[in-house]
Design a protein around this motif. Structure first.
Motif, PDB file in Angstrom:
ATOM      1  N   HIS A   3       0.851  -1.181   0.000  1.00 10.19           N
ATOM      2  CA  HIS A   3       0.000   0.000   0.000  1.00 10.19           C
ATOM      3  C   HIS A   3       0.889   1.235   0.000  1.00 10.19           C
ATOM      4  O   HIS A   3       1.613   1.472   0.952  1.00 10.19           O
ATOM      5  CB  HIS A   3      -0.911   0.019   1.222  1.00 10.19           C
ATOM      6  N   THR A   5       1.246   5.048   0.375  1.00  7.35           N
ATOM      7  CA  THR A   5       0.464   6.109   0.979  1.00  7.35           C
ATOM      8  C   THR A   5       1.355   7.321   1.162  1.00  7.35           C
ATOM      9  O   THR A   5       2.562   7.189   1.309  1.00  7.35           O
ATOM     10  CB  THR A   5      -0.073   5.659   2.358  1.00  7.35           C
ATOM     11  N   TRP A 157       2.434  -1.145   4.920  1.00  4.15           N
ATOM     12  CA  TRP A 157       2.213   0.292   4.770  1.00  4.15           C
ATOM     13  C   TRP A 157       3.558   0.979   4.618  1.00  4.15           C
ATOM     14  O   TRP A 157       4.496   0.681   5.365  1.00  4.15           O
ATOM     15  CB  TRP A 157       1.483   0.878   5.977  1.00  4.15           C
ATOM     16  N   ARG A 170      -4.342  -2.982  12.680  1.00  5.95           N
ATOM     17  CA  ARG A 170      -4.543  -2.020  11.608  1.00  5.95           C
ATOM     18  C   ARG A 170      -3.581  -0.854  11.811  1.00  5.95           C
ATOM     19  O   ARG A 170      -3.384  -0.384  12.930  1.00  5.95           O
ATOM     20  CB  ARG A 170      -5.996  -1.522  11.692  1.00  5.95           C
ATOM     21  N   HIS A 172      -2.426   2.879   9.817  1.00 10.43           N
ATOM     22  CA  HIS A 172      -2.501   3.867   8.731  1.00 10.43           C
ATOM     23  C   HIS A 172      -3.463   3.410   7.622  1.00 10.43           C
ATOM     24  O   HIS A 172      -3.147   3.506   6.436  1.00 10.43           O
ATOM     25  CB  HIS A 172      -1.112   4.156   8.169  1.00 10.43           C
ATOM     26  N   GLY A 173      -4.575   2.856   8.031  1.00  9.04           N
ATOM     27  CA  GLY A 173      -5.583   2.440   7.066  1.00  9.04           C
ATOM     28  C   GLY A 173      -5.359   1.080   6.451  1.00  9.04           C
ATOM     29  O   GLY A 173      -6.156   0.639   5.624  1.00  9.04           O
ATOM     30  N   VAL A 174      -4.291   0.412   6.835  1.00  9.55           N
ATOM     31  CA  VAL A 174      -3.996  -0.918   6.284  1.00  9.55           C
ATOM     32  C   VAL A 174      -4.412  -1.999   7.282  1.00  9.55           C
ATOM     33  O   VAL A 174      -3.927  -2.023   8.421  1.00  9.55           O
ATOM     34  CB  VAL A 174      -2.489  -1.057   5.962  1.00  9.55           C
ATOM     35  N   ASP A 175      -5.312  -2.859   6.858  1.00 13.41           N
ATOM     36  CA  ASP A 175      -5.725  -3.969   7.713  1.00 13.41           C
ATOM     37  C   ASP A 175      -4.675  -5.063   7.685  1.00 13.41           C
ATOM     38  O   ASP A 175      -4.222  -5.472   6.612  1.00 13.41           O
ATOM     39  CB  ASP A 175      -7.059  -4.557   7.224  1.00 13.41           C
TER      40      ASP A 175
END
Ligand code: FE2
Length: 291
Positions: A3, A5, A157, A170, A172-175
């Motif tokens: 991801h 970001t 992330w 989780r 920074h928005g990453v599961d």
């Protein structure tokens, strides 16, 4: 899974300080595997729901070649994370798996398994961690379960100078690869470039620690050198942790979870709530009821 970001700007208002640094105990387990027990039994209450953390890392086959032959577990979960080397897992339910660098094995012992964890190499480096995560009382006798998580199944992330492998929870928005409802574990493997900063929001009630395995980082004014665990203070109103890598950079794991607040009774590989349940576990093991 990767991801990309935008870099996170500092956003924590009240980051947690370090409560204290812990140096693990050098010991051996299984058939003579040398390891460092970072989270020892006397820290189980303080770091509830985590029961144990072992760090292993050696280039000497004599330190690991004996492996962990057949042994039982009951009442909790084991999370094995490999950084280097290969370990073969077999259990009494017929499951077989191979841990490779970057892979995770998440095993719920529940009411009981007997398993072995054996190196599948004659030489070379073996490095990684085994974390024990408690189960709530009502799930201690659940059916055993396990999952092998391949290296490419651990989401990453990336921020400025930061790569965070999200094993659980989780960030920074990453599961992460795994989620757990009751203990809400967060388990990150962090790679910080020299001077890089990483922030992670944490509920102030959750117990949390950082273990640095290479380089050095700082939590506020407190340097945390390699092979040290920093227990993060549960400062009321705090909103997370801010890690700043030293000029050499740092590799570290960040682990946090919601405490269960239940009694802990441990006898070796059995972790229950009462002495009576431990006696039962030993009886069941001797009678062959864990297989
Ligand atoms: Fe085990």
């Amino acid at each position: 899974m990767d991801h990309e970001t935008a870099p996170a700007t500092p956003s924590l208002a009240r980051p947690r300080p370090v409560e204290r640094l812990v140096q693990g105990q050098d010991t051996s387990d299984g058939a003579g595997v040398k390891l460092t027990r970072v989270l020892t039994q006397n820290l189980q209450r303080r770091l509830d729901p985590f029961l144990m953390l072992d760090a292993f890392g050696t280039d000497n086959p004599g330190d690991y070649i004996g492996g962990f032959p057949d042994h039982p577990h009951r009442g909790f979960e084991t999370v094995t994370y490999m950084l280097a080397g290969r370990m073969r897992h077999r259990d009494s339910a017929g499951n077989v798996g191979l841990l490779t660098p970057g892979a995770v094995q998440w095993m719920t012992a529940g009411r009981g398994v007997i398993h072995s964890e054996m190196p599948e190499q004659q030489d070379g480096r073996m490095e990684g961690f085994q974390l024990w995560l408690n189960l709530p009382a009502r799930q201690k006798m659940t059916d055993p379960w396990y999952r092998d998580i391949r290296p490419d199944e651990v989401p990453v992330w990336r921020g400025e100078g930061v790569a965070a492998r999200v094993i659980a929870g989780r960030s920074h928005g990453v599961d992460g690869a795994m989620q757990r409802e009751h203990t809400e574990p967060l388990y990150l493997d962090l790679e910080l470039a020299p001077g890089a900063v990483f922030e992670q929001p944490l509920a102030d009630s959750h117990n949390a620690f950082v273990y640095v395995y290479r380089g050095e980082l700082a939590v506020g004014p407190q340097p945390v050198p390699a092979r040290r665990m920093a227990i993060l203070a549960n400062l009321p109103g705090s909103d997370g942790v801010r890690l700043a890598a030293a000029p050499a950079g740092a590799r570290a794991i960040l682990v946090a979870g919601r405490p269960l607040g239940e009694p802990i009774a441990q006898y070796g590989p059995f972790v229950m709530n009462t002495h009576g349940e431990i006696v039962q576990a030993v009886d069941d093991f001797r009678a062959g009821r864990l297989a």
